[in-house]
Scaffold this motif. Structure first.
Motif, PDB file in Angstrom:
ATOM      1  N   TRP A 121      -7.210 -79.803  79.847  1.00  0.00           N
ATOM      2  CA  TRP A 121      -6.318 -78.913  80.635  1.00  0.00           C
ATOM      3  C   TRP A 121      -6.249 -77.579  79.723  1.00  0.00           C
ATOM      4  N   GLY A 122      -5.571 -77.964  78.551  1.00  0.00           N
ATOM      5  CA  GLY A 122      -5.545 -76.846  77.645  1.00  0.00           C
ATOM      6  C   GLY A 122      -6.608 -76.409  77.376  1.00  0.00           C
ATOM      7  N   ASP A 123      -7.818 -76.973  76.938  1.00  0.00           N
ATOM      8  CA  ASP A 123      -9.146 -76.238  76.630  1.00  0.00           C
ATOM      9  C   ASP A 123      -9.445 -75.192  77.699  1.00  0.00           C
ATOM     10  N   ALA A 124      -9.345 -75.596  78.726  1.00  0.00           N
ATOM     11  CA  ALA A 124      -9.829 -74.945  79.998  1.00  0.00           C
ATOM     12  C   ALA A 124      -8.967 -73.787  80.471  1.00  0.00           C
ATOM     13  N   HIS A 125      -7.663 -73.873  80.126  1.00  0.00           N
ATOM     14  CA  HIS A 125      -6.801 -73.143  80.831  1.00  0.00           C
ATOM     15  C   HIS A 125      -5.800 -72.351  79.639  1.00  0.00           C
ATOM     16  N   THR A 126      -5.778 -72.374  78.406  1.00  0.00           N
ATOM     17  CA  THR A 126      -4.890 -71.783  77.672  1.00  0.00           C
ATOM     18  C   THR A 126      -5.629 -70.733  76.942  1.00  0.00           C
ATOM     19  N   GLY A 127      -6.717 -70.114  77.302  1.00  0.00           N
ATOM     20  CA  GLY A 127      -7.330 -69.392  76.666  1.00  0.00           C
ATOM     21  C   GLY A 127      -7.937 -69.423  75.086  1.00  0.00           C
ATOM     22  N   GLY A 128      -8.964 -68.853  74.822  1.00  0.00           N
ATOM     23  CA  GLY A 128      -9.182 -68.921  73.335  1.00  0.00           C
ATOM     24  C   GLY A 128     -10.326 -70.116  73.383  1.00  0.00           C
ATOM     25  N   GLU A 129     -10.976 -70.294  72.339  1.00  0.00           N
ATOM     26  CA  GLU A 129     -11.892 -71.588  71.963  1.00  0.00           C
ATOM     27  C   GLU A 129     -10.821 -72.851  71.878  1.00  0.00           C
ATOM     28  N   PRO A 130     -11.579 -73.800  72.388  1.00  0.00           N
ATOM     29  CA  PRO A 130     -10.609 -75.101  72.168  1.00  0.00           C
ATOM     30  C   PRO A 130     -10.680 -75.510  70.779  1.00  0.00           C
ATOM     31  N   PRO A 131      -9.499 -75.727  70.000  1.00  0.00           N
ATOM     32  CA  PRO A 131      -9.699 -76.053  68.579  1.00  0.00           C
ATOM     33  C   PRO A 131     -10.566 -77.431  68.289  1.00  0.00           C
ATOM     34  N   ILE A 132     -10.622 -78.106  69.258  1.00  0.00           N
ATOM     35  CA  ILE A 132     -11.273 -79.310  68.925  1.00  0.00           C
ATOM     36  C   ILE A 132     -12.196 -79.601  69.883  1.00  0.00           C
TER      37      ILE A 132
END
Lengths: 187, 187
Positions: A121-132
């Motif tokens: 969810w964080g990857d998709a909805h918190t903006g920016g590149e997923p860190p991992i």
DNA sequence: CTGTATCCCAGCGGATACTG
DNA sequence: CAGTATCCGCTGGGATACAG
């Protein structure tokens, strides 16, 4: 039955579907969500678990990588051990003095979908590149979390019905800041 | 390469597999888990979301069913709206005065797997009967949450590899209570 | 009914210091 | 290295009172 009157009939099915007898149980049903949050609901607990899933096992390593102080790490790790999510085991590398290590129990490993769901969810909805970026070791495919029924059907929010099993009273004392139960109006 | 020495080599693959270059990034990587927890990491937020997934939409209803005070409900709901998880919309039933309702946004609906993952873990690992049993509306099968890769392979903890995408620095000030970064030893 | 503002307490979590 | 204890600021969240 006459629920087409307004835009929002009282027991409208919005997403997870209708809970059978929506109004027959105690408002603050002691749902499994709350049970779970009681055990692993703090930020530090989840972050420490994340680090253990990443492969950490030693106290110092976990605290440092999680970015929490040793005091917090100590407290949380003990709570997680008490909750049955972690095991603290002595081990000894040859030539080294004995140490403790933290390993996931079966219940702890079962938290994998929780962590991945949060990550996704964080990857998709918190903006920016997923860190991992997580991938399947065998095929390299990106990970995802899906809700399925036991017959393998993929479930979207809205395709499901919740049914109380009977024991839905909350054993804890109720809140009262107007979020209290309706005045005792027995039927 | 000589990682067979001890019981626990430094970069051992324990569960989620090895994070490429485990030691090359900042200890408190700003993982998506943390990003997510920053937005929905409080107990009341999750419980309120649960109630909205259950079909709640009116302020009073949500606060009462979630078992939180109206003050907390007000604060959390506003935060969730700001976070883009909920939408606050005015609506009016015929003959009633205008009201506000809270509905899930697309991002909010995407939290479905998170909630179900928490529910499922609680069902299986917090003892006692699950207070609510969720089933697929079409086939009646019990719900479950699975981690899959994009090719449909089912993933267990341990079958996956995480790779940093480069931007893994935590923008927030570091903690320091000995959980601090290693003393500035530039390579 | 739908909130907001205030007071207050408990718990999280950081900083520091101290043991084995 | 692996913790524990203490102090302390911040926030989560309950209770109460008040506003549109």
């Amino acid at each position: 039955m006459n629920n087409m009157a307004g835009h929002h009939p009282t027991d409208e099915v919005t997403l997870t579907g209708r809970l059978a007898d929506r109004d027959s149980w105690d408002p603050s049903t002691w749902c499994s969500v709350e049970r779970t949050l009681d055990l692993i609901g703090t930020r530090s607990a989840l972050i420490l678990l994340r680090e253990i899933f990443y492969g950490g096992h030693r106290f110092d390593d976990l605290a440092r990588r999680a970015g929490v102080t040793d005091a917090i790490a100590s407290k949380r790790l003990r709570e997680l051990v008490d909750a049955g999510v972690l095991d603290r085991r002595p081990y000894q590398e040859p030539g080294q003095r004995p140490r403790q290590e933290y390993v996931l129990t079966e219940a702890g490993r079962a938290l994998f979908p929780v962590l991945i769901a949060l990550v996704r969810w964080g990857d998709a909805h918190t903006g920016g590149e997923p860190p991992i970026r997580f991938t399947h070791r065998d095929c390299g495919g990106a990970l995802d979390v899906k809700v399925l029924c036991e017959h393998g059907h993929e479930i979207e929010a809205g395709d499901t019905i919740g049914t109380a099993t009977g024991d839905t009273r909350d054993p804890r004392p109720p809140a009262k800041g107007r979020a209290r139960r309706r005045p005792p109006q027995q039927e």
